[in-house]
Enzyme design. Sequence first.
Site, short mmCIF file in Angstrom:
data_model
loop_
_atom_site.label_atom_id
_atom_site.label_comp_id
_atom_site.label_asym_id
_atom_site.label_seq_id
_atom_site.Cartn_x
_atom_site.Cartn_y
_atom_site.Cartn_z
N ARG B 47 20.45 -6.77 24.69
CA ARG B 47 20.09 -5.41 24.28
C ARG B 47 20.09 -4.45 25.46
O ARG B 47 20.43 -3.27 25.31
CB ARG B 47 18.71 -5.43 23.62
CG ARG B 47 18.79 -4.99 22.19
CD ARG B 47 17.44 -4.90 21.53
NE ARG B 47 17.41 -3.78 20.61
CZ ARG B 47 17.79 -3.83 19.34
NH1 ARG B 47 18.25 -4.93 18.82
NH2 ARG B 47 17.73 -2.76 18.59
N HIS B 50 23.64 -3.66 26.05
CA HIS B 50 24.06 -2.75 24.99
C HIS B 50 23.67 -1.31 25.32
O HIS B 50 24.47 -0.38 25.19
CB HIS B 50 23.41 -3.20 23.67
CG HIS B 50 23.83 -2.42 22.49
ND1 HIS B 50 22.94 -1.62 21.79
CD2 HIS B 50 25.02 -2.27 21.86
CE1 HIS B 50 23.59 -1.04 20.79
NE2 HIS B 50 24.84 -1.42 20.80
#
Lengths: 223, 223
Positions: B47, B50
């Site tokens: 994440r 990301h």
Amino acid sequence: MSEPAAPTRRYDYVTDGQEIYRRSFAMIRGESDLTGLPPDLHTVATRVIHAAGDVRITAEIAAHPDVVGAARAALGAGAPIITDSLMLASGVTRRRLPADNEVVCTLRDPRVADLATAWDTTRAAAAVSLWGDRLEGAVVAIGNAPTALFHLLELILDGGPRPAAIVGMPVGFVGSAESKVALAGHDLGDGSQVPWLVVHGRRGGSAMAAAALNALATEDELA
Amino acid sequence: MSEPAAPTRRYDYVTDGQEIYRRSFAMIRGESDLTGLPPDLHTVATRVIHAAGDVRITAEIAAHPDVVGAARAALGAGAPIITDSLMLASGVTRRRLPADNEVVCTLRDPRVADLATAWDTTRAAAAVSLWGDRLEGAVVAIGNAPTALFHLLELILDGGPRPAAIVGMPVGFVGSAESKVALAGHDLGDGSQVPWLVVHGRRGGSAMAAAALNALATEDELA
């Protein structure tokens, strides 16, 4: 709670906020090559690089030649700032705004979820259609969702309201780079464009988009 | 305004939010080498990558071995999340929080300006001293100011309240890298540490710190 006391200073670090900014911007200018960018974009680019914490981002910054002038004129005249995410809206430094400009984000509008389902798109994209007439002449920043940027372009190309400038900095691995290519290459039908500013590729995000907005809001680097 | 209509779809892009996440995370796993990180950190790292939009950030991610367990246990038990910036607080996805946890940011506390002046430090650092007893057992995230991270460490090393975990991701050119080295190397006096998670170097920021918090809040990638 009782009045707090300052903790013992144990590390050697600069504690003057203005001095931190000055040194940071000097380091960025020393390490990055801004010569490929128009002069009026240099302070904006510096702040985007600062938010990225990486001078390598310089090569990804691209802009329409009128974007700084168009965005500054619009904000000076009181145009709203419209964003695709609450985080980006929260990152706009209100004291830098020249006309106490409104900062709009419609992501939490109760109509968003149903529209996204009906239109088979993301909530971020559906929220763009709720900007309505506020979009005309506004300064728009997309820092999160590529789908919001695509949707915005589709709205404009359908003859919808035209913003004064678009900061296109969605982040991510799916659609992000493509959405910025679309923004940089859009055509209003007469060869003209809505002035735009992008960080090409996968990088971007709310922090960089907020930095761009804060730099467009005022030329004063230390405001 | 009248009920909006969907604009004409003119570009080819994925519009299913869940599908965008799935493809993004698959791309990240395909392009990045997570083998140097403990297995329970992989979803968190994914994440953060990301949010960075850049798999090269993987090499900068480092963590205390207990950070994921400590942060998840604290949040599950209702501990607050405390942040150094309003933008980071705004980036916490409330529906991912396991116990409707409070999200605290004291940057706008009216005492901050005077304390910063009196202590010759930044407002972000002074604001840390206003966390008070809420710091004990909290999950702290620093996404903006290196001075806030240094100040937090000084407060803890002075014998102040100990958080359950610290996400240290300030961004910038002055003090950022050094503050993360300090966090990764701190010693509570008995060789132990407050569990920590950092992105080493100059990069970091509210978006990456929020991504880390959102991943620590729940293992569910598509929540």
